[in-house]
Design an enzyme around this catalytic site. Structure first.
Site, PDB file in Angstrom:
ATOM      1  CB  CYS A 275      39.781  52.669  47.036  1.00 20.16           C
ATOM      2  SG  CYS A 275      40.364  54.375  47.101  1.00 20.16           S
ATOM      3  CG  HIS A 845      38.429  55.052  43.139  1.00 23.11           C
ATOM      4  ND1 HIS A 845      38.072  54.578  44.398  1.00 23.11           N
ATOM      5  CD2 HIS A 845      38.049  54.086  42.251  1.00 23.11           C
ATOM      6  CE1 HIS A 845      37.498  53.400  44.270  1.00 23.11           C
ATOM      7  NE2 HIS A 845      37.481  53.070  42.977  1.00 23.11           N
TER       8      HIS A 845
END
Length: 920
Positions: A275, A845
């Site tokens: 990510c 994230h």
């Protein structure tokens, strides 16, 4: 030079055209010169065949027999002789009279002679050329500093990737570029100008090699006659037919075959902790001028394959492929598998699938793209010069010119700005001023000087449960500051507290009051004990003695005879204050019974009688005194570190000397609830592991039999604790403005000891003061918020909310270069993208907010998911890297002659809020 030799009719037409051209270039024919003049002009003159070769010029082949006959004719001296050679006839040099291909293995001097262009045209004007025959023109090439006439050019077979059976044989000189081969192939196969193509060469092993560098020559690319050259055309969705698609991507391609969407609104599949890469790529993909640069194929002419600091153009090509796919409008999401492999190949830190920092990848990618697209092919040495009292304007211009002499690319044009760096020597006052380029600003966040620590307070009163406290302490404070803060909550004097790090049921560390709080990590379990003495017993002192106490339980170990017993630690260790007059085994037992009275039940008289009846039977079973002699401690976790400072100080008054033996009770003693034994700091019975342990204050272990522990020890009560009111306290973090971070970035700071500055005046390293100022700002300004803090003892993420404007971020107050007041847009910026990080240090994230350059709408990119969002959702505590576009650039891109015909400014209307996804 590209000569077609596949179509016979075309070859004949070409031959006729060549003859016509040759005739056009012939000298005006008046009469045949004298024989001596002919000889002189063909053999010895400036245009004669004896002159040296010049690279790039044309020479012609003449059949040796005809040329010998001509020599005999002109040397015979009789112009009316029967040896007249007639028309030039090269028929014996050709394989046939259809394709007019030269025979293989012709040798100069035996089969033909070479004539320069002027001599050839003289002979043709005097004698003519056999009807239908093409002139055999060849170029002079220079290879390895050797010049020669290239009699046999390289004949390549050009085919398309979707039709390998239909080939075109085309001849190229060894000095022709691969770019000419590509252009010839595009012409042969009638490729549209807007279509992207690339070449592959089939090698002798049957595999295909990419012809990356179109500036290389046919010779340098090792292309040979008869080699198959395949031209590949990019598909409309931005992919190449030859790409080895990932299994996931095959399904996506089938689903998206007929998909038509907004260009740029395309997700990126998470390959496993990637990510961070997806976030950086989405931000960069939404930089308008950089994306247009790749979509318009401007990068093809600037690929630098020979830069030793670059990646041989592979990173730039991989990124270009990704951009073309994302902006084709044919994909909902794509799999960046090839790009990920390229990054890992050139930057080993990004190999595998570990989590990384999006800003670190962004830094690598910008540097890699710059070096792959650097227009400077050979970097010259540039000496850095100090200002030496010269005006800033002059020094800054010189620094920027020097930078551009070595670094000139679209990345420099778009992202590079200029700092002014001022260093002042604290001793002699010498001032050093330099101007340095930058690609992004890493700005600090205002850091609180306080930190919050959670601790457990263990009071001496056995009736009180342990208390959980949340303390606000100075980040650079000492253990004593923690005790003072806790004292305000408990009313207990700091002098009556001892601080310990408890790990795996043992004391990992007993802290001294002067130790720094930075040595305590947020994840440590800190216990603060109320005591009434010292752990280091001093002979002659009347203070109580503080004894470290562990709890252990005897458990059957898995052995071949099941007769071996182990001891396992459990519960929380204690620091027990023992009065000196009660410092005997009997007294220690009674003190411990008192301290444990909240969760250890005192046996009744009947229980003690039961114990006496069994005593004689148990004594017969054990010949060795003490319950834990011959036993061992079974470690719950292997390789557990032992305690450090504060537990091995030598002292003259040892527990062993006072108690007289290492275990209690001795044999033939009335049975107690538990037994006591001296152990080392790890809680094992062996105290002879090191010389320090032998002379150190011993620890005491309370050893329980399983039945006795089950009967008298209340585990639930022992683990119970209460929460102090302060536990609900949350230290409020006031939001900060982005301008405050920039002000911090430009404030004066003193260099650290690890990074001193060498003063040319003092001739020694100094801890100088340093100040950075902004001199020149780039078109796209990347601002990195330094949320991650690293110290020797700790790592933390700052989740402070930074308030940043979407429009009109004004840098005029920070730029010290004399400003152009008539054009304020040069200092104002609009936001175009944000890289977000959610979570903490160990796990997190990354996502992206970005404004589409064509529609002006904001979208939220979360790996392969893309959703429209409102502008008021962009600002959050997760914002990590900000991308700003200068307003004058946005206006330029909006203009009719700009590189983009669509809106580039993010300050555009937003879609209806009902379509938005709430990402916060």
């Amino acid at each position: 030079m590209a000569t077609v030799a596949a179509n016979p009719a075309a070859a004949a037409a070409a031959a006729a055209a060549a003859v016509a051209v040759a005739e056009d270039r012939e000298p005006q024919r008046e009469e045949l010169p004298g024989l001596d003049n002919q000889w002189r002009q063909i053999e010895n003159g400036e245009s004669g065949r004896e002159r040296p070769l010049r690279a790039g010029e044309s020479w012609f082949l003449v059949e040796k027999h005809w040329y010998k006959q001509w020599e005999a004719y002109v040397q015979g001296g009789d112009q009316d002789s029967g040896t007249f050679p007639g028309c030039i006839n090269n028929a014996t040099l050709f394989e046939d009279e259809i394709n007019w291909r030269l025979k293989e293995g012709l040798v100069e001097g035996e089969d033909y002679v070479l004539l320069p262009a002027a001599a050839w045209h003289y002979l043709v004007s005097w004698y003519g050329l056999e009807d239908g025959q093409p002139p055999i023109e060849r170029k002079v090439i220079e290879l390895s500093n050797i010049r020669k006439v290239e009699v046999y050019p390289v004949e390549l077979l050009l085919v398309r990737h979707n039709d390998l059976r239909t080939s075109h044989a085309v001849q190229f000189s060894n000095t022709d570029s691969v770019g000419l081969v590509l252009r010839t192939a595009r012409e042969r196969f009638l490729v549209e100008p807007q279509e992207d193509t690339r070449l592959w060469a089939k090698n002798s092993e049957g595999s295909l090699d990419r012809l990356y560098d179109t500036h290389l020559t046919v010779f340098d690319s090792a292309l040979e006659t008869g080699q198959l050259i395949i031209m590949e055309t990019r598909k409309k969705d931005g992919t190449w037919p030859s790409a080895q698609l990932h299994v996931m991507n095959k399904k996506i391609s089938e689903e998206d075959e007929d998909f038509r969407g907004q260009p740029g609104i395309c997700g990126l599949t998470n390959l496993g902790n990637t990510c961070f890469m997806n976030s950086a790529l989405q931000c960069l993909s939404n930089v308008p001028q950089l994306t247009e640069y790749f979509l318009n194929n401007c990068y093809l002419e600037e690929l630098n394959f020979r830069n030793p600091l670059g990646m041989k153009g592979e990173i730039a090509e991989a990124y270009a492929d990704l951009v073309k796919q994302a902006w084709s409008g044919h994909h909902r999401s794509i799999v960046p598998h090839v790009f990920k492999n390229k990054v890992g190949h050139f930057a080993s830190q990004f190999l595998g699938y570990q989590q990384h920092d999006s800003q670190e990848l962004l830094s690598f990618l910008l540097d890699g793209l710059h070096e792959d697209l650097n227009r400077v092919k050979k970097k010259e040495y540039v000496e850095l010069c100090d200002a030496a009292g010269r005006p800033d304007q002059e020094v800054a211009q010189e620094a920027w010119q020097n930078h551009k002499r070595r670094n000139d690319s679209v990345i420099v044009d778009t992202f590079h700005g200029l700092f002014k760096s001022t260093l002042v020597c604290p001793d002699c006052g010498n001032v050093s001023v330099t101007f340095d380029p930058f690609c992004y600003l890493s700005v600090p966040l205002p850091i609180s000087h306080k930190r919050v620590l959670e601790v457990f307070f263990i009071p001496m009163d056995p009736r009180r449960k342990p208390e959980q406290h949340r303390l606000v302490v100075p980040k650079k404070g000492k253990i004593s500051d923690l005790c003072v803060a806790l004292s305000k909550h408990t009313g207990i004097s700091p002098e009556r507290m001892m601080v310990a790090d408890v790990f795996s049921h043992r004391f990992y560390k007993l802290y001294q009051l002067e130790e720094p709080l930075s040595s305590i990590l947020d994840r440590d379990d800190i216990f603060v004990y109320e005591v009434s003495g010292r752990i280091e017993a001093i002979e002659g002192s009347r203070e109580d003695i503080v004894v470290p106490v562990y709890l252990r339980e005897r458990t059957p170990a898995r052995d071949y005879n099941n007769s071996y017993y182990g001891l396992m630690l459990f519960g929380h260790p204690l620091l027990v204050s023992v009065p000196r007059d009660r410092f005997t085994w009997e007294g220690l037992y009674n003190v411990l019974m008192y301290r444990l009275s909240r969760y250890v039940t005192k046996p009744s008289s009947d229980d003690e009688d039961d114990g006496d009846e069994k005593e004689d039977d148990e004594e017969d079973k054990d010949d060795v005194p003490g319950p834990s002699t011959g036993g061992s401690l079974r470690e719950p976790e292997p390789e557990q570190p032992g305690p450090s400072s504060g537990v091995t100080n030598r002292c003259p008054f040892l527990l062993d000397n006072c108690l007289g033996t290492s275990q209690w009770p001795p044999r033939r003693r009335r049975k107690q609830l538990f037994t006591l034994q001296t152990v080392n700091s790890n809680g094992t019975s062996d105290r002879t592991t090191s010389p320090e342990e032998v002379h150190a204050q011993p620890y005491i272990a309370i050893d329980w039999e399983p039945e006795m522990k089950k009967r008298y020890y209340d585990e639930a009560e022992a683990e119970g604790y209460v929460k102090h009111d302060c536990v609900g306290y949350v230290m409020k973090k006031a939001p900060v403005r982005l301008q405050e971070c920039i002000e911090l970035f430009t404030t004066v700071e003193t260099l650290e000891k690890e990074n001193p500055w060498y003063c040319p005046s003092c001739k020694q390293h100094q801890l100088a003061t340093k100040k950075l100022d902004l001199w020149m700002l780039p078109e796209i300004l990347i601002i990195h918020l330094k949320r991650f803090s690293y110290t020797k003892f700790s790592r933390e993420k700052l989740d402070t909310l930074v308030e940043f404007p979407i429009r009109d971020l004004d840098f005029s107050e920070f730029v010290i270069k004399p400003q152009n007041e008539s054009n304020p847009e040069l200092y104002k910026y609009d936001l175009i993208a944000v890289s977000n990080h959610y979570g903490g240090m160990r796990d997190g994230h990354y996502t992206t907010f970005a404004c589409n350059k064509d529609s002006g709408q904001w979208h939220y990119f979360d790996d392969n998911s893309v959703s429209p969002v409102n502008e008021n959702q962009i600002e959050s505590k997760a914002a990590y890297v900000l991308f700003y576009q200068r307003q004058d650039v946005a206006r330029r891109l909006l203009s009719p002659d700009g590189s983009s015909g669509a809106p580039a400014s993010p300050a555009c209307s937003s879609p209806p809020s009902s379509e938005f996804m709430d990402v916060n």
